[in-house]
Design an enzyme around this catalytic site. Structure first.
Site, PDB file in Angstrom:
ATOM      1  N   SER A  44       0.808  -1.223   0.000  1.00  0.00           N
ATOM      2  CA  SER A  44       0.000   0.000   0.000  1.00  0.00           C
ATOM      3  C   SER A  44       0.839   1.270   0.000  1.00  0.00           C
ATOM      4  O   SER A  44       0.332   2.325  -0.364  1.00  0.00           O
ATOM      5  CB  SER A  44      -0.930   0.006   1.215  1.00  0.00           C
ATOM      6  OG  SER A  44      -0.175  -0.132   2.399  1.00  0.00           O
ATOM      7  N   ASP A 346      -3.436   7.878   8.149  1.00  0.00           N
ATOM      8  CA  ASP A 346      -4.525   7.048   8.679  1.00  0.00           C
ATOM      9  C   ASP A 346      -4.034   6.024   9.700  1.00  0.00           C
ATOM     10  O   ASP A 346      -4.727   5.075   9.993  1.00  0.00           O
ATOM     11  CB  ASP A 346      -5.234   6.332   7.524  1.00  0.00           C
ATOM     12  CG  ASP A 346      -4.286   5.456   6.723  1.00  0.00           C
ATOM     13  OD1 ASP A 346      -3.102   5.336   7.109  1.00  0.00           O
ATOM     14  OD2 ASP A 346      -4.718   4.882   5.706  1.00  0.00           O
ATOM     15  N   HIS A 349      -0.488   4.691   6.827  1.00  0.00           N
ATOM     16  CA  HIS A 349       0.065   5.324   5.623  1.00  0.00           C
ATOM     17  C   HIS A 349       0.423   6.770   5.895  1.00  0.00           C
ATOM     18  O   HIS A 349      -0.117   7.384   6.807  1.00  0.00           O
ATOM     19  CB  HIS A 349      -0.943   5.215   4.483  1.00  0.00           C
ATOM     20  CG  HIS A 349      -1.385   3.809   4.248  1.00  0.00           C
ATOM     21  ND1 HIS A 349      -2.634   3.357   4.592  1.00  0.00           N
ATOM     22  CD2 HIS A 349      -0.711   2.753   3.755  1.00  0.00           C
ATOM     23  CE1 HIS A 349      -2.727   2.067   4.307  1.00  0.00           C
ATOM     24  NE2 HIS A 349      -1.563   1.668   3.811  1.00  0.00           N
TER      25      HIS A 349
END
Ligand code: NAG
Ligand code: NAG
Ligand code: NAG
Length: 384
Positions: A44, A346, A349
């Site tokens: 991610s 978040d 990230h």
């Protein structure tokens, strides 16, 4: 001394001087690579829409800062791979798994959120990692390359000569460590697995080389002991907390992983003699930013901007973009007032602002081995 030997002496001195200049300032001897494309593999940290296309849509407030809508990226804006593309004057990469609006003329992104290097027997729905582990991503790249042969879609697919001249980016490993922790493995057990994880990583770099990749840019893994999702899930006591407030045992795991990764890169350089392999110290840049946040204009380095509750503004059951219940009323987990001064978006990230900081640092060559700028990463230079 006759004039012949005198000239020889001068010539020798000249070459000694030249070698010093080249050693001290390798940039003088480097060609600008003008990379025509980027191919990337990872999780991610660099997923530009794969997991959103394949599994569940990335929702607002993701994307709010730069794209002004969700665009599959887990951040308020651009990721490191986007800033890398900007530095190289290339367009943002489409995710290979995305089936709408994609353009692959200047590369493709095979990275998928929650991907690991090693496959897991746990399924994604059972709390495991993404099924698109690194071998799968590289096999997708192989198919991608095969299907570009024959020039069927010249507007959408790259020229064949791009593959040898492209930049190949790897950013993966954080979830291999995370999976260990969330499977209740002890740090010692996780460390014992790392050599096998790294050997699977090396196999994939070799596979990309076998498919023609020559310029390979490898990100190491960040200081996970500083990230809200880890700090919330695995609290440590004061004696295991460093001056920045990060959890030492988990940062030790990242550092152990990185040390083994660096050793693997040294081996890969001898195994893949035509490759220019750059080891990129993401850990050092992220730790610098987190531990000296104020100096760089950032605030609350250990607290998620878009999250909910607790010391780190993070709760697994009420994550960024979800709706939870507060005092019997629905509460939307949205963004903090100013993400541009925040580091953690978040809880796992980074914000766009932090991602930009990271790429400004790594592209300079100050945090890479060998220490050469991003646009020169096709040059084979002896590492420092
Ligand atoms: C080298 O490439 C970079 C990025 O592609 C570009 O910004 C820069 O101007 C180039 N430098 C030279 C000297 O051509
Ligand atoms: C924590 O997240 C909420 C959204 O749920 C946000 O409004 C708030 O500003 C965040 N707190 C901090 C300190 O960033
Ligand atoms: C890289 O290091 C040099 C020398 O210390 C410094 O002048 C320069 O500002 C650094 N670049 C970045 C992007 O940090």
């Amino acid at each position: 001394m006759d004039s012949h030997s005198f000239h020889k002496l001068l010539l020798t001195l000249f070459y000694i001087g030249l070698s010093f200049v080249l050693i001290l300032n390798p940039a003088l001897a480097l060609t600008n690579c003008s990379f025509p494309a980027i191919y990337s593999f990872g999780d991610s940290n660099i997923d530009t829409g794969a997991a959103s296309a394949a599994f569940s849509r990335v929702t607002p407030p993701n994307g709010e800062t730069f794209f002004h809508k969700p665009v599959g990226r887990p951040s308020d804006g651009r990721l490191t791979i986007d800033f890398i593309a900007e530095k190289l004057r290339l367009p943002y990469l489409s995710a290979y798994l995305d089936s709408l609006g994609t353009k692959f003329g200047r590369g493709a992104n095979f990275a998928v959120s929650l991907a690991t290097i090693r496959p897991s027997s746990k399924s994604l729905t059972g709390g495991g990692p993404s099924p698109f582990y690194l071998d799968v991503q590289v096999s997708q790249f192989q198919q991608f390359k095969n299907r570009t042969q024959g020039g069927i879609f010249p507007d959408f697919l790259p020229n064949n000569d791009h593959f040898a001249r492209a930049l190949y980016v790897f950013d993966i490993g954080q979830n291999d460590i995370g999976l260990g922790l969330f499977s209740n493995q002890s740090p010692e057990q996780i460390k014992a697995d790392i050599p096998d994880i790294i050997s699977k990583f090396s196999n994939n770099v070799q596979a990309v080389y076998g498919l023609g990749g020559r310029s390979i840019w490898i990100h190491n893994t960040g200081p996970i002991g500083c990230f809200p999702y880890i700090l919330t899930s695995f609290p440590v006591n004061a004696s295991q907390t460093d001056p920045a407030g990060c959890a030492t045992p988990y940062n030790d795991l990242s550092q152990f992983f990185n040390q083994k990764l660096k050793e693997a890169v040294v081996q890969l350089r001898t195994q893949l003699p035509l490759a220019a392999i750059t080891y990129v110290d993401i850990y050092a840049v992220k730790y610098l930013l987190i531990s000296q946040a104020n100096k760089f204009g950032f605030q609350q380095p250990l607290v998620a901007c878009c999250g909910f509750g607790g010391k780190y503004n993070f709760t697994f059951s009420a994550r960024c973009g979800q709706t939870t219940t507060v005092n019997g009323r629905p509460f939307f987990v949205g963004s903090c007032p100013d993400p541009s001064v925040r580091i953690s978006w978040d809880g796992s990230h980074f914000t766009e602002a932090a991602n930009k900081f990271v790429v400004d640092k790594i592209a300079s060559g100050n945090f890479t081995d060998p220490p050469i700028p991003l646009q020169n990463a096709c040059n084979r230079v002896s590492p420092a």
